[in-house]
Design a protein around this motif. Structure first.
Motif, PDB file in Angstrom:
ATOM      1  N   ARG A 178       0.822  -1.217   0.000  1.00  0.00           N
ATOM      2  CA  ARG A 178       0.000   0.000   0.000  1.00  0.00           C
ATOM      3  C   ARG A 178       0.851   1.259   0.000  1.00  0.00           C
ATOM      4  O   ARG A 178       0.348   2.338  -0.311  1.00  0.00           O
ATOM      5  CB  ARG A 178      -0.963  -0.016   1.186  1.00  0.00           C
ATOM      6  CG  ARG A 178      -0.326   0.113   2.561  1.00  0.00           C
ATOM      7  CD  ARG A 178      -1.377  -0.105   3.643  1.00  0.00           C
ATOM      8  NE  ARG A 178      -1.903  -1.458   3.595  1.00  0.00           N
ATOM      9  CZ  ARG A 178      -3.056  -1.826   4.167  1.00  0.00           C
ATOM     10  NH1 ARG A 178      -3.789  -0.946   4.824  1.00  0.00           N
ATOM     11  NH2 ARG A 178      -3.469  -3.081   4.091  1.00  0.00           N
ATOM     12  N   PHE A 179       2.112   1.136   0.335  1.00  0.00           N
ATOM     13  CA  PHE A 179       3.029   2.279   0.279  1.00  0.00           C
ATOM     14  C   PHE A 179       3.895   2.193  -0.982  1.00  0.00           C
ATOM     15  O   PHE A 179       5.038   2.616  -0.998  1.00  0.00           O
ATOM     16  CB  PHE A 179       3.909   2.305   1.525  1.00  0.00           C
ATOM     17  CG  PHE A 179       3.123   2.285   2.809  1.00  0.00           C
ATOM     18  CD1 PHE A 179       2.335   3.360   3.177  1.00  0.00           C
ATOM     19  CD2 PHE A 179       3.152   1.173   3.642  1.00  0.00           C
ATOM     20  CE1 PHE A 179       1.602   3.335   4.355  1.00  0.00           C
ATOM     21  CE2 PHE A 179       2.421   1.141   4.827  1.00  0.00           C
ATOM     22  CZ  PHE A 179       1.639   2.232   5.180  1.00  0.00           C
ATOM     23  N   ARG A 236       4.238   5.452  -7.059  1.00  0.00           N
ATOM     24  CA  ARG A 236       4.741   6.826  -7.073  1.00  0.00           C
ATOM     25  C   ARG A 236       5.596   7.086  -8.304  1.00  0.00           C
ATOM     26  O   ARG A 236       5.497   8.156  -8.925  1.00  0.00           O
ATOM     27  CB  ARG A 236       5.543   7.109  -5.805  1.00  0.00           C
ATOM     28  CG  ARG A 236       4.693   7.208  -4.539  1.00  0.00           C
ATOM     29  CD  ARG A 236       5.537   7.590  -3.339  1.00  0.00           C
ATOM     30  NE  ARG A 236       6.233   8.860  -3.539  1.00  0.00           N
ATOM     31  CZ  ARG A 236       5.674  10.052  -3.361  1.00  0.00           C
ATOM     32  NH1 ARG A 236       4.406  10.145  -3.003  1.00  0.00           N
ATOM     33  NH2 ARG A 236       6.381  11.146  -3.543  1.00  0.00           N
ATOM     34  N   ALA A 260      -2.456   8.325  -4.365  1.00  0.00           N
ATOM     35  CA  ALA A 260      -3.362   7.460  -3.613  1.00  0.00           C
ATOM     36  C   ALA A 260      -4.019   8.267  -2.506  1.00  0.00           C
ATOM     37  O   ALA A 260      -3.418   9.178  -1.939  1.00  0.00           O
ATOM     38  CB  ALA A 260      -2.626   6.269  -3.021  1.00  0.00           C
ATOM     39  N   GLN A 261      -5.248   7.922  -2.225  1.00  0.00           N
ATOM     40  CA  GLN A 261      -5.965   8.495  -1.091  1.00  0.00           C
ATOM     41  C   GLN A 261      -5.566   7.695   0.137  1.00  0.00           C
ATOM     42  O   GLN A 261      -5.920   6.522   0.273  1.00  0.00           O
ATOM     43  CB  GLN A 261      -7.477   8.389  -1.331  1.00  0.00           C
ATOM     44  CG  GLN A 261      -8.331   8.894  -0.187  1.00  0.00           C
ATOM     45  CD  GLN A 261      -9.793   8.528  -0.394  1.00  0.00           C
ATOM     46  OE1 GLN A 261     -10.236   7.440  -0.021  1.00  0.00           O
ATOM     47  NE2 GLN A 261     -10.538   9.423  -1.004  1.00  0.00           N
ATOM     48  N   LEU A 262      -4.769   8.306   1.013  1.00  0.00           N
ATOM     49  CA  LEU A 262      -4.317   7.623   2.221  1.00  0.00           C
ATOM     50  C   LEU A 262      -5.191   8.008   3.402  1.00  0.00           C
ATOM     51  O   LEU A 262      -5.520   9.180   3.581  1.00  0.00           O
ATOM     52  CB  LEU A 262      -2.858   7.959   2.519  1.00  0.00           C
ATOM     53  CG  LEU A 262      -1.832   7.542   1.463  1.00  0.00           C
ATOM     54  CD1 LEU A 262      -0.434   7.964   1.885  1.00  0.00           C
ATOM     55  CD2 LEU A 262      -1.872   6.036   1.220  1.00  0.00           C
ATOM     56  N   LYS A 263      -5.561   7.043   4.191  1.00  0.00           N
ATOM     57  CA  LYS A 263      -6.387   7.263   5.373  1.00  0.00           C
ATOM     58  C   LYS A 263      -5.616   6.787   6.590  1.00  0.00           C
ATOM     59  O   LYS A 263      -5.494   5.578   6.850  1.00  0.00           O
ATOM     60  CB  LYS A 263      -7.703   6.491   5.229  1.00  0.00           C
ATOM     61  CG  LYS A 263      -8.600   6.514   6.457  1.00  0.00           C
ATOM     62  CD  LYS A 263      -9.212   7.875   6.686  1.00  0.00           C
ATOM     63  CE  LYS A 263     -10.238   7.823   7.817  1.00  0.00           C
ATOM     64  NZ  LYS A 263     -10.816   9.131   8.114  1.00  0.00           N
ATOM     65  N   ASP A 264      -5.063   7.724   7.344  1.00  0.00           N
ATOM     66  CA  ASP A 264      -4.307   7.389   8.547  1.00  0.00           C
ATOM     67  C   ASP A 264      -5.260   7.382   9.730  1.00  0.00           C
ATOM     68  O   ASP A 264      -5.796   8.425  10.115  1.00  0.00           O
ATOM     69  CB  ASP A 264      -3.179   8.404   8.761  1.00  0.00           C
ATOM     70  CG  ASP A 264      -2.222   7.987   9.869  1.00  0.00           C
ATOM     71  OD1 ASP A 264      -2.596   7.136  10.694  1.00  0.00           O
ATOM     72  OD2 ASP A 264      -1.096   8.525   9.913  1.00  0.00           O
ATOM     73  N   ILE A 302      -3.110   2.248   8.299  1.00  0.00           N
ATOM     74  CA  ILE A 302      -3.228   3.248   7.238  1.00  0.00           C
ATOM     75  C   ILE A 302      -3.894   2.591   6.040  1.00  0.00           C
ATOM     76  O   ILE A 302      -3.401   1.580   5.527  1.00  0.00           O
ATOM     77  CB  ILE A 302      -1.847   3.815   6.834  1.00  0.00           C
ATOM     78  CG1 ILE A 302      -1.191   4.500   8.037  1.00  0.00           C
ATOM     79  CG2 ILE A 302      -1.982   4.791   5.669  1.00  0.00           C
ATOM     80  CD1 ILE A 302       0.205   5.015   7.765  1.00  0.00           C
ATOM     81  N   ALA A 335      -5.325   2.758   2.047  1.00  0.00           N
ATOM     82  CA  ALA A 335      -4.873   3.391   0.806  1.00  0.00           C
ATOM     83  C   ALA A 335      -5.785   2.979  -0.338  1.00  0.00           C
ATOM     84  O   ALA A 335      -6.168   1.803  -0.447  1.00  0.00           O
ATOM     85  CB  ALA A 335      -3.430   2.995   0.489  1.00  0.00           C
ATOM     86  N   TYR A 336      -6.124   3.966  -1.164  1.00  0.00           N
ATOM     87  CA  TYR A 336      -6.926   3.674  -2.357  1.00  0.00           C
ATOM     88  C   TYR A 336      -6.332   4.487  -3.506  1.00  0.00           C
ATOM     89  O   TYR A 336      -6.326   5.723  -3.471  1.00  0.00           O
ATOM     90  CB  TYR A 336      -8.392   4.046  -2.153  1.00  0.00           C
ATOM     91  CG  TYR A 336      -9.327   3.360  -3.113  1.00  0.00           C
ATOM     92  CD1 TYR A 336      -9.978   2.185  -2.751  1.00  0.00           C
ATOM     93  CD2 TYR A 336      -9.538   3.852  -4.397  1.00  0.00           C
ATOM     94  CE1 TYR A 336     -10.828   1.527  -3.640  1.00  0.00           C
ATOM     95  CE2 TYR A 336     -10.379   3.202  -5.292  1.00  0.00           C
ATOM     96  CZ  TYR A 336     -11.021   2.040  -4.904  1.00  0.00           C
ATOM     97  OH  TYR A 336     -11.843   1.382  -5.793  1.00  0.00           O
ATOM     98  N   ASP A 386      -2.405  -4.630  -2.556  1.00  0.00           N
ATOM     99  CA  ASP A 386      -2.431  -3.450  -1.695  1.00  0.00           C
ATOM    100  C   ASP A 386      -1.960  -2.189  -2.421  1.00  0.00           C
ATOM    101  O   ASP A 386      -2.252  -1.086  -1.967  1.00  0.00           O
ATOM    102  CB  ASP A 386      -1.564  -3.683  -0.462  1.00  0.00           C
ATOM    103  CG  ASP A 386      -2.281  -4.483   0.612  1.00  0.00           C
ATOM    104  OD1 ASP A 386      -3.438  -4.865   0.392  1.00  0.00           O
ATOM    105  OD2 ASP A 386      -1.681  -4.738   1.668  1.00  0.00           O
TER     106      ASP A 386
END
Length: 390
Positions: A164-165, A170, A176-180, A269, A271-272, A286
């Motif tokens: 996901r990272f 990149r 990516a829409q990251l949600k922490d 975290i 990620a989308y 991921d």
């Protein structure tokens, strides 16, 4: 040499895709930063994967399921959701879908080993370990990869499957829409006095979230979600003090508990990816969608992406079409978003609701569970989704 498909990342998603494409006249290469020994004998990482029936069916077709040791597979019969100190639980039963079980639990370690072994038998798949990509150049008819050692590889399609990272994502210029969620997740295996009856728990306590994933015998994978500093404190406890702490957190509902594995912590975290595809490239696993573990769908989403992309690529190969064609990749993106976006958003909303400890929200979520318990079609729908083969 030019490859048909280059996959960056030899995790389960990347290796499963390579296995799915094998035997169809395609030249496939998998690039992985880790040493090959880490893939051949992966270390225990604490993660137990809840597999739906559809995921199991795909692993069977790819030849992974038969490679899993019987002792590494645990039955997931039913599930229940608790809120706060209440003994009331929302019940999700396999029988509501006419099935014997909701799915199975398998250690991530065992799945990774099986995937490596399956790909090792594919003569048309090259696995290059200790290989990092320095630069990516997307051209009209191919993608050029420059490795850290200076080697140049060319491929008709590049697939990112590196977490996901994802650094590949990149490098491709895809955000990516990251949600922490501001929390960490501690996972470990514990022995306990009382039988879990092969029932999974999701327990939204006040100030914490607990999950219990039933393994074989009176052992479970325990998942505890707390702020990072609290997780660090728990990791620092000796085994006896940790066990007493977990008994307290589970309100002794499992009786005496004992730690039987190492402890592992992961940041929470989500990620989308803003795009699932680009010029001659696609994202799976991921790298495409990194889920919060509360709905246990992250790995299943990853296998779903493997199935969707491989089906399109093999159909194109059969018709002698371009594997990196824009219309093919656009079809993959549409299917991937349709299959993942609604549940990704619903999961994030669920987490927000059930980790908000303000009194009005507590009342609302307790009422919501009781309402859901009365909606038999809802429970049956969830059970059917988990037990469907496709």
């Amino acid at each position: 040499m030019i490859f048909d498909v280059a996959i960056i990342g030899a995790g389960p998603a990347g290796l499963c895709l390579a296995r799915a494409l094998s035997g169809q006249g395609l030249a496939v290469v998998v690039l992985e930063r880790q040493a090959e020994q880490a893939l051949a004998a992966p270390a225990f990482d604490g993660r137990e994967i809840a597999l739906t029936r559809a995921s199991q069916a795909l692993l069977e077709r790819l030849g992974l399921w038969a490679r899993l040791p019987a002792e590494a597979i645990a039955e997931l019969r039913d599930a229940q959701v608790f809120d706060g100190p209440s003994l009331f639980a929302l019940q999700i039963r396999a029988e509501q879908a006419g099935a014997e079980r909701l799915g199975h639990l398998v250690a991530n370690q065992a799945i990774r080993r099986a995937a490596y072994q399956a790909v090792g038998e594919c003569a048309d798949v090259q696995l290059r370990c200790e290989a990092s990509v320095r630069a990516i150049c997307q051209r009209e008819r191919e993608v050029e990869l420059v490795l850290e050692d200076g080697q140049l590889l060319k491929t008709r399609l590049l697939v990112a499957a590196d977490s996901r990272f994802s650094e590949t994502r990149r490098q491709l210029g895809i955000g990516a829409q990251l949600k922490d969620f501001g929390k960490s997740m501690l996972v470990c295996r514990m022995q306990h006095e009382r039988d879990h009856q092969q029932v999974a728990w999701e327990w939204f306590g006040y100030g914490q979230t607990l999950a219990l994933l039933p393994l074989n015998g009176r052992q479970s994978s325990v998942v505890l979600t707390l702020p990072p500093r609290q997780i660090e404190r728990l990791q620092g406890l000796d085994e006896t003090a940790f066990a007493r702490e977990m008994e307290r957190r589970f309100e002794r509902r499992l009786g005496t508990m004992r730690l039987v594995s190492s402890r592992h912590a992961y940041p929470l975290i989500g990620a989308y990816a803003r795009r699932m595809v680009g010029r001659r490239c696609a994202l799976i696993g991921d790298a495409a969608v990194g889920m919060h573990p509360v709905t246990a769908h992250g790995f299943n989403f990853g296998l779903g992406s493997v199935q969707r992309l491989s089906e399109l690529l093999l159909a194109a190969q059969h018709k002698r079409q371009d594997l990196g064609a824009g219309d093919l990749l656009a079809r993959y993106e549409r299917r991937q978003r349709l299959a993942t976006w609604p549940l990704y958003q619903a999961t994030n909303l669920l987490v927000e609701l059930y980790t908000d400890d303000r009194l009005p929200v507590r009342l609302l979520r307790g009422a919501g569970l009781r309402l859901a318990q009365g909606l038999r079609p809802l429970q049956s729908g969830i059970a059917r989704h988990l037990t469907a083969r496709t």
